[in-house]
Design an enzyme around this catalytic site. Sequence first.
Site: not given
Ligand code: HEM
Ligand code: NAG
Length: 343
Positions: A71, A57, A187, A61, A89, A242
């Site tokens: 960045s 992810r 995802h 980003h 983020n 998933d």
């Molecule tokens: C299509 C549009 C996308 C949206 C709207 C989106 C949005 C999100 C959101 C809201 C989360 C949950 C974050 C949280 O609440 O902790 C997430 C997690 C994640 N996203 Fe996306 N995402 C998108 C596309 C992608 C893409 C293109 C990738 C990588 C190729 C990606 C990889 C991931 C992964 C691996 C997680 C799990 C992160 C974790 O477990 O720490 N996402 N995404």
């Molecule tokens: C503003 C803020 O909470 N930023 C956080 C972004 O994510 C990293 C890693 O979890 C944190 O260290 C930052 O404080």
Amino acid sequence: MARYVLLVLLAALPALCMAQLKIGFYDQTCPPAERLVRQAVASAVASNPGIAAGLIRMHFHDCFVRGCDGSVLLDGTPGNLAEKDAIPNLSLRGWEVIDAAKSAIEAACPGVVSCADILAFASRDSADLAGNITYKVPAGRRDGRVSIQAEALTNLPAPFLNASGLIANFARKNLTAAEMVTLSGAHSIGRAHCGAFTNRLYNTTTGAVQIDPTLSLSYGELLQSKCPASSTPTTPITARLDIITADVLDNKYYVALQQQLGLLTSDQALTTDPALKAEVDENAGRPNGWATKFHRATVKMGAIEVLTGSQGEIRRNCRVVNSRRLGFEAERSAGFLRGVASF
Ligand code: HEM
Ligand SMILES: CC(=O)N[C@H]1CO[C@H](CO)[C@@H](O)[C@@H]1O
Ligand SMILES: *[C@@H]1O[C@H](CO)[C@@H](O)[C@H](O)[C@H]1NC(C)=O
Ligand SMILES: *[C@@H]1O[C@H](CO)[C@@H](O)[C@H](O)[C@H]1NC(C)=O
Ligand SMILES: *[C@@H]1O[C@H](CO)[C@@H](O)[C@H](O)[C@H]1NC(C)=O
Ligand SMILES: *[C@@H]1O[C@H](CO)[C@@H](O)[C@H](O)[C@H]1NC(C)=O
């Protein structure tokens, strides 16, 4: 005349070559680079499999905000908030893995390998560890010196987007609708905080229980019992993205979508548009086909607006831009400190 043209062409050649990424970019200048990244990622993922999701992810980003220039890794400073301070983020994870890989690489070959490349390698290694998806990563990215909080908000797709919103968001980065569906397959690992999907469980104005009709009712009720309506992006309750194979990077995410078990609005939106639904069905039916498309699309994403050649810099510390004043003296004393530390 012909000779003159040739000369001009030859003079331009290095610049042209450096304008694009290359597999094996560090083969001569830092042979252990990719192995050192792999070691850092493997040891982190061994103790916490979720880190693989975090790193995949993080690379996404990075690429969607100012191109893949590292960045996303820069720390904000008071009055100068960075991408990582923005709401999308808040839940990124794996920073310390990038730091560990960078320290190991700086010890072996100082000032050569960019943080942006380290992150691209780490994302690849995560896909291998979590899903046995292997591919070569073209490298040669340079690190940017700018990270702005607001740019994360305007470039990253929100989880509330519908099909046309998702297609438009990826089109801004020259990625097709099919590539958007393919990349969403990331995802198939990781988690989301309740605040990212309570819009599907409650009426956002009244707060009353109201389960999105595109979400399986029983699954919606289960999620609703875990997630209060007041959840924010940092409320520490999460659900798996998933529910079929939560820790394996595979095509089961698409199978879940076919059963209305997508977690985010943006996940289930992939079955609400006929053309996107056709991609979902194909990916659900062809695991190897999806894996191949996934790494191809990741390589394409990894080339978005990259800095190459003499653009940007090779950051010393992935969290801060290099100081311009210290320059060579700082490099020498850093080398000296490393020499001391190794005894
Ligand atoms: C299509 C549009 C996308 C949206 C709207 C989106 C949005 C999100 C959101 C809201 C989360 C949950 C974050 C949280 O609440 O902790 C997430 C997690 C994640 N996203 Fe996306 N995402 C998108 C596309 C992608 C893409 C293109 C990738 C990588 C190729 C990606 C990889 C991931 C992964 C691996 C997680 C799990 C992160 C974790 O477990 O720490 N996402 N995404
Ligand atoms: C503003 C803020 O909470 N930023 C956080 C972004 O994510 C990293 C890693 O979890 C944190 O260290 C930052 O404080
Ligand atoms: C990983 O994939 C390769 C082919 O890409 C296959 O030969 C191998 O058996 C797979 N390994 C596992 C553990 O699934
Ligand atoms: C998608 O969302 C946009 C912006 O919120 C909206 O204008 C559009 O009507 C929506 N499209 C569909 C098909 O719901
Ligand atoms: C998309 O492609 C156009 C035309 O080639 C180019 O000008 C633009 O910079 C590209 N955008 C991105 C984000 O790569
Ligand atoms: C939320 O509830 C109000 C009041 O019952 C209703 O008018 C509105 O349409 C609901 N919102 C959605 C998105 O269904």
